[in-house]
Scaffold this motif. Structure first.
Motif, PDB file in Angstrom:
ATOM      1  N   GLU A   9      -7.816  -0.972  13.298  1.00 18.95           N
ATOM      2  CA  GLU A   9      -7.836   0.490  13.212  1.00 18.95           C
ATOM      3  C   GLU A   9      -8.524   0.953  11.932  1.00 18.95           C
ATOM      4  O   GLU A   9      -9.227   1.975  11.929  1.00 18.95           O
ATOM      5  N   ALA A  10      -8.326   0.205  10.862  1.00 19.36           N
ATOM      6  CA  ALA A  10      -8.958   0.582   9.587  1.00 19.36           C
ATOM      7  C   ALA A  10     -10.475   0.468   9.680  1.00 19.36           C
ATOM      8  O   ALA A  10     -11.205   1.324   9.171  1.00 19.36           O
ATOM      9  N   GLN A  35      -2.564   2.832   4.943  1.00 24.38           N
ATOM     10  CA  GLN A  35      -1.416   1.926   4.824  1.00 24.38           C
ATOM     11  C   GLN A  35      -0.813   1.473   6.156  1.00 24.38           C
ATOM     12  O   GLN A  35      -0.380   0.331   6.273  1.00 24.38           O
ATOM     13  N   TRP A  36      -0.748   2.331   7.142  1.00 25.05           N
ATOM     14  CA  TRP A  36      -0.097   1.931   8.401  1.00 25.05           C
ATOM     15  C   TRP A  36      -1.091   1.493   9.469  1.00 25.05           C
ATOM     16  O   TRP A  36      -0.694   1.182  10.608  1.00 25.05           O
ATOM     17  N   ARG A  52       5.614   5.260  16.494  1.00 20.59           N
ATOM     18  CA  ARG A  52       4.341   5.404  15.825  1.00 20.59           C
ATOM     19  C   ARG A  52       4.238   6.580  14.858  1.00 20.59           C
ATOM     20  O   ARG A  52       3.264   6.695  14.119  1.00 20.59           O
ATOM     21  N   THR A  53       5.191   7.487  14.874  1.00 26.46           N
ATOM     22  CA  THR A  53       5.097   8.570  13.892  1.00 26.46           C
ATOM     23  C   THR A  53       5.194   8.009  12.471  1.00 26.46           C
ATOM     24  O   THR A  53       5.017   8.736  11.524  1.00 26.46           O
ATOM     25  N   ALA A  54       5.454   6.693  12.399  1.00 23.88           N
ATOM     26  CA  ALA A  54       5.374   6.037  11.087  1.00 23.88           C
ATOM     27  C   ALA A  54       4.044   6.370  10.431  1.00 23.88           C
ATOM     28  O   ALA A  54       3.949   6.462   9.215  1.00 23.88           O
ATOM     29  N   LEU A  55       3.033   6.548  11.225  1.00 20.39           N
ATOM     30  CA  LEU A  55       1.701   6.822  10.683  1.00 20.39           C
ATOM     31  C   LEU A  55       1.666   8.101   9.855  1.00 20.39           C
ATOM     32  O   LEU A  55       0.842   8.253   8.986  1.00 20.39           O
ATOM     33  N   GLU A  56       2.558   9.016  10.165  1.00 21.04           N
ATOM     34  CA  GLU A  56       2.531  10.300   9.451  1.00 21.04           C
ATOM     35  C   GLU A  56       3.455  10.315   8.248  1.00 21.04           C
ATOM     36  O   GLU A  56       3.416  11.234   7.474  1.00 21.04           O
ATOM     37  N   HIS A  57       4.340   9.330   8.132  1.00 21.40           N
ATOM     38  CA  HIS A  57       5.332   9.439   7.039  1.00 21.40           C
ATOM     39  C   HIS A  57       4.826   8.859   5.731  1.00 21.40           C
ATOM     40  O   HIS A  57       3.758   8.286   5.687  1.00 21.40           O
ATOM     41  N   MET A  78       0.826  -1.210   0.000  1.00 16.36           N
ATOM     42  CA  MET A  78       0.000   0.000   0.000  1.00 16.36           C
ATOM     43  C   MET A  78       0.864   1.266   0.000  1.00 16.36           C
ATOM     44  O   MET A  78       0.545   2.253  -0.680  1.00 16.36           O
ATOM     45  N   ALA A  79       1.956   1.244   0.760  1.00 14.96           N
ATOM     46  CA  ALA A  79       2.842   2.412   0.798  1.00 14.96           C
ATOM     47  C   ALA A  79       3.506   2.627  -0.561  1.00 14.96           C
ATOM     48  O   ALA A  79       3.633   3.765  -1.041  1.00 14.96           O
ATOM     49  N   LEU A  80       3.915   1.538  -1.197  1.00 14.83           N
ATOM     50  CA  LEU A  80       4.472   1.613  -2.552  1.00 14.83           C
ATOM     51  C   LEU A  80       3.442   2.218  -3.501  1.00 14.83           C
ATOM     52  O   LEU A  80       3.756   3.081  -4.336  1.00 14.83           O
TER      53      LEU A  80
END
Lengths: 112, 112, 112, 112
Positions: free
Chosen positions: C50-51, C44-45, B107-112, A30-32
């Motif tokens: 959560e989705a 994606q994350w 968790r800031t992965a969520l924003e990247h 999904m990120a890709l």
């Protein structure tokens, strides 16, 4: 630097942030996809001629390189998680394509 | 084989079929998108656990490697057409990400 | 309001800005792709749980509705440009799917 | 038939096959992505002129309508699962776009 070394750097980057749990196969696909979407956005309204010329504009080039980097980084991260050797897979695919698409036929590009 | 050598092989493959006119930037972005779509199709109905286990099944692994190879091949073809050094772009992006995402924040992965 | 009326409103919006020349089939497919990419980025994350819960959070719901609207708007704009009746096409596809996927088989979802 | 009725038919189709467990938000976003990828594949090697003319060829039109139907069906299925009113969301988005993009400015299409 080789692709393998870049992949190792990307893995270390993710490990240092404890992003492993987020980097599941589905999440990375999904990120890709998201990054490929952003790459589309850079080109979507350009005429074919403007798209060819885009890399000669420093700002446009920087944005294109940034999005292509994001696509590459998620692709190599996915390969790392799935234990896929991308260079070997790419070579094997060109081997198959050489059989599927004999040289010299031009327009069969439409079918591939 | 290096990524650069794989890219040169891909370019020779395209040249031998006179596919240059089809390989415009916009067309290659669309082709890249199509392959990422096929990669999505391999994973879309799998549970997270099935997706993790997919590479241990030889048939599933072969399909995944095939689609990931297609994604890589269109990405390096696009980079070749746009004269982008993917490894350098990827490294530059990790440099920037190291500033944007300090280590240890999870968790800031969520924003990247 | 019907889908057809929304499409007419979208066409009038584009006409008032003289965007017709940009709204070629290929450009609109790329724009649609960009919006689907943004929709991927929203999910994606997230874990599957959560989705599922995302629509109960007002901010997340607003972002999801915004991206789904963009996907719909480019899809109906493309249909308008190509003179495709989306409702009829969707119905015809379900007709075909009823033959391809007989009821009661569950997991063949994986193949569709 | 209205979009809402098509969505109800699609829901009944999924229910009759017990596909509910597969139709999670993330899975449906991936399935939507896969269909958009297939739509890209129909147009990727066409010149802009060929893409404009594609709907006049019966075979090409059938393939285009089939892929656009798939995109629509996954989009309305996702909307159903997330309880999103697509027509209302589309209208609200055009409302916002009327503020963001005042009429008559033409090329700012590039920024939208």
């Amino acid at each position: 630097m080789t692709l393998e070394e870049l992949s190792a750097r990307q893995r270390a980057f993710a490990d240092a942030r404890a992003w492993g749990p987020f980097h599941t196969p589905k999440n990375l696909v999904m990120a890709l996809t998201g990054e490929v979407g952003e790459l589309n956005e850079l080109f979507q309204w350009l005429t074919p001629e403007e798209a060819e010329a885009a890399p000669t504009d420093p700002d446009a080039r920087a944005r294109i390189e940034d999005e292509m980097a994001d696509v590459l980084l998620y692709l190599i991260r996915l390969a790392d998680v799935l234990d896929v050797d991308l260079i070997a897979a790419g070579n094997a695919k060109i081997d198959r394509n050489e059989t599927r698409f004999p040289p010299g036929v031009g327009r069969t590009a439409l079918e591939h």
